[in-house]
Design an enzyme around this catalytic site. Sequence first.
Site, mmCIF file in Angstrom:
data_model
loop_
_atom_site.group_PDB
_atom_site.id
_atom_site.type_symbol
_atom_site.label_atom_id
_atom_site.label_comp_id
_atom_site.label_asym_id
_atom_site.label_seq_id
_atom_site.Cartn_x
_atom_site.Cartn_y
_atom_site.Cartn_z
ATOM 1 N N CYS A 238 0.870 -1.179 0.000
ATOM 2 C CA CYS A 238 0.000 0.000 0.000
ATOM 3 C C CYS A 238 0.904 1.226 0.000
ATOM 4 C CB CYS A 238 -0.853 0.000 1.258
ATOM 5 S SG CYS A 238 -1.811 -1.496 1.456
ATOM 6 N N ARG B 269 1.656 1.462 -5.987
ATOM 7 C CA ARG B 269 1.833 0.521 -4.865
ATOM 8 C C ARG B 269 0.527 -0.184 -4.528
ATOM 9 N NH1 ARG B 269 6.606 1.815 -2.003
ATOM 10 N NH2 ARG B 269 5.850 0.592 -0.274
ATOM 11 N N TRP C 18 -3.658 -1.954 -1.448
ATOM 12 C CA TRP C 18 -3.665 -3.232 -2.149
ATOM 13 C C TRP C 18 -4.171 -4.219 -1.110
ATOM 14 C CZ3 TRP C 18 -1.279 -8.036 -1.503
ATOM 15 C CH2 TRP C 18 -1.442 -8.911 -2.572
ATOM 16 N N ASN D 160 0.562 0.097 6.018
ATOM 17 C CA ASN D 160 1.052 -0.778 4.947
ATOM 18 C C ASN D 160 1.744 -1.948 5.630
ATOM 19 O OD1 ASN D 160 2.015 -1.985 2.643
ATOM 20 N ND2 ASN D 160 3.838 -0.681 2.537
ATOM 21 N N GLY D 161 1.293 -3.171 5.340
ATOM 22 C CA GLY D 161 1.903 -4.344 5.972
ATOM 23 C C GLY D 161 0.818 -5.346 6.349
ATOM 24 N N GLU E 16 9.481 -15.506 -18.610
ATOM 25 C CA GLU E 16 9.181 -14.071 -18.534
ATOM 26 C C GLU E 16 8.083 -13.692 -19.520
ATOM 27 O OE1 GLU E 16 9.718 -11.788 -16.550
ATOM 28 O OE2 GLU E 16 9.284 -9.959 -17.678
ATOM 29 N N LYS F 150 4.534 -12.013 -18.404
ATOM 30 C CA LYS F 150 4.036 -10.751 -18.974
ATOM 31 C C LYS F 150 2.616 -10.928 -19.498
ATOM 32 C CE LYS F 150 6.744 -7.827 -17.882
ATOM 33 N NZ LYS F 150 7.129 -8.646 -16.844
ATOM 34 N N GLU G 86 0.125 -11.358 -16.505
ATOM 35 C CA GLU G 86 -0.146 -10.201 -15.624
ATOM 36 C C GLU G 86 -0.779 -9.035 -16.387
ATOM 37 O OE1 GLU G 86 3.238 -8.399 -13.746
ATOM 38 O OE2 GLU G 86 4.561 -8.874 -15.391
ATOM 39 N N HIS H 97 7.508 -34.733 -21.207
ATOM 40 C CA HIS H 97 7.329 -35.324 -19.864
ATOM 41 C C HIS H 97 6.008 -34.900 -19.245
ATOM 42 C CE1 HIS H 97 11.423 -36.716 -20.226
ATOM 43 N NE2 HIS H 97 11.796 -35.491 -20.565
ATOM 44 N N LYS I 261 2.956 -2.494 -7.872
ATOM 45 C CA LYS I 261 4.316 -2.414 -8.416
ATOM 46 C C LYS I 261 5.355 -2.920 -7.427
ATOM 47 C CE LYS I 261 7.427 -1.307 -11.424
ATOM 48 N NZ LYS I 261 7.576 -2.162 -12.616
HETATM 49 C C1 AGP Z 1 7.081 -7.891 -12.985
HETATM 50 O O1 AGP Z 1 6.427 -7.731 -14.247
HETATM 51 C C2 AGP Z 1 6.126 -8.154 -11.897
HETATM 52 N N1 AGP Z 1 5.276 -7.016 -11.739
HETATM 53 C C3 AGP Z 1 6.710 -8.686 -10.619
HETATM 54 O O2 AGP Z 1 6.979 -10.042 -10.871
HETATM 55 C C4 AGP Z 1 8.022 -8.049 -10.085
HETATM 56 O O3 AGP Z 1 9.090 -8.363 -10.939
HETATM 57 C C5 AGP Z 1 8.308 -8.664 -8.708
HETATM 58 O O4 AGP Z 1 7.250 -8.317 -7.851
HETATM 59 C C6 AGP Z 1 9.632 -8.199 -8.104
HETATM 60 O O5 AGP Z 1 9.584 -6.817 -7.888
HETATM 61 P P1 AGP Z 1 10.963 -6.059 -7.558
HETATM 62 O O6 AGP Z 1 11.835 -6.221 -8.773
HETATM 63 O O7 AGP Z 1 10.574 -4.638 -7.300
HETATM 64 O O8 AGP Z 1 11.568 -6.730 -6.362
#
Ligand code: AGP
Length: 605
Positions: A2, A27, A74, A98-99, A478, A482, A485, A501, A600
């Site tokens: 948050c 955030r 969040w 936040n937490g 990756e 992408k 998400e 497998h 983020k």
């Molecule tokens: C990346 O597209 C994602 N949003 C997520 O996996 C991100 O890479 C992960 O949360 C790690 O974040 P950071 O690099 O700020 O530690």
Amino acid sequence: MCGIIGIASNKAVSSNIINSLKKLEYRGYDSAGLATLNKNEIDEKKCSGRVDQLEKMLFKNPSNGSIGIGHVRWATHGIPNVTNAHPHSTEIVSVVHNGIIENSDNLKKKLESKGIKFKSQTDTEVITLLITEQLKERQPLESVCNTLKQLKGSFALGIIFKNFKDIIIGARRGSPLAVGYSNNENYLGSDSYALKSMTNKISYLDDGDLCVLSKDKVEFYDLNKNKINKKIHILTNDQNVANKGDYKNFMSKEIFEQATTAKNCINEYTDSLKKDINIYNFPILPSNIKKITLIGCGTAYHSCLVARYWFEELTTIDVEIDIASEFRYRKLKFDTNNLYIFVSQSGETADTAAALDICNKNNMKTCSVVNSVESTIARNSNWVLPIHAGPEIGVASTKAFLGQMIVLFILCLKLAKVRKDIDHSTFKMNLSNLEKLPEAIEKSLKVENSIQLMAKEFLDAKGSMFLGRGLSFPIALEGALKLKELSYLHAEGYPAGEMKHGPLALIEEGLPVIVIAPKDKYFEKTLSNMQEVIARGGKILFITDHKKELINENIRFGIRMPSIGNLLSPIVLTIPLQLLAYHVALLKDCDIDKPRNLAKSVTVE
Ligand code: AGP
């Protein structure tokens, strides 16, 4: 994950709180709220949804207080509705948090047994009600300290008090919190990014710290109310503070500025005249490094996966990788000749920060590869290697992933050279390829039109597979991440050699399968894996840097990328996958910069 803001001023604070919350929305954006002290009453306003909603509420019904707190959420405990939105207030105190409070259920039961009623499903409301209880007999600082001693878990808090109208109390354990200083105005914020438009003077709270902040004074304390001092950092004046410019959204800007990102990052670490790499102050003598462990989450973890192949290829160092949330609970065997490298764009990811803490507590040498040198992970590492990517606002990481890979490659190449694991010609060849990378990235971005056509193949598909071998396997992971998400479609990254497998059972007529096959030692093997998929009706989208004519009737789409040498191919081959996820999400009208359910910076476990 948050975002928190608090402002104590000699003028109305609500518009600055709103502006800061807009910067903090990366955030979390499930709900937004603020509370100000207005004529000695706590004036709380909050809503589910974005900060824009809250701003509209304030236009209709302004908040005029000169001290206040704000929050973007969040959701962790309780659905993202207005009742669960922060702040959480009683008549005499208001709290933003936040937490995660891990013992909130037990504390809630104790309070309810005293007849105290709860309005929300959140863990935060427990904090509010505990402080309210304490305030019956104590001053604010002692009330907060007594409350914090009852809490298990993580928190960054901002708290205002009806009967103490000129102070905000902040407290930190496990979630980031910073203080900003100005004239007749002081600030509390989750990170410097939210504060840097108002001040460049910042202090960072560490775990166990509290602050008592008024418009003209800030004092810091420990949990036993002992005064402590905190350093004031002067922030770098970051010229390219995030703005979209002519782009529709931050993600497209961040994808298309990757050639510049690469150039900036490479220039920071290389000397083009001396043809060398400017990395010197290793925390362990390079010849003594026996093992390197690379740790991260999500996309950052994928950069660790790529780097493992580089370290194996170019050095004699034993290399291990781990997901931070796994690493932190392992029974670890430490060795002072191990170097632990933590990769994190935000530098605030809770699991990565916790993994770093474990290494610090065991006196290990630690390095962080981060985008924010002011972040918790950077400040707690022995050694920081910034990626110099500039602020990355899109929740889906693109240019930061590129920067992480470049820095890890440069570190690996430097170590290989100084340890004499490679000869000079190999060093020169790889350095020369690195210098060509920005141009190769620029060329790679030109495949966007072909990718837009490919994107349509995903809209009605049940899911998709991304396949690669060796250095292309992490890129397959990756690419799948992408797509997931950004477009909320099922996608799976897999080692191409593993399909037989089990996962081959997923292949059916028309299922999109993205095959990532650069011209490397795995190329022929990957082609035969691709045949296994074609034989079962899979629709192949083929991405390669091979010059050979490969496109045939069984390949629905073939994308040829610039060749940059085997080792750097993952960096170039990521770009079409970023563009693919972006365009599928556009076609599905998804929120590009703020995908649902995500944030983020994941500052909670
Ligand atoms: C990346 O597209 C994602 N949003 C997520 O996996 C991100 O890479 C992960 O949360 C790690 O974040 P950071 O690099 O700020 O530690």
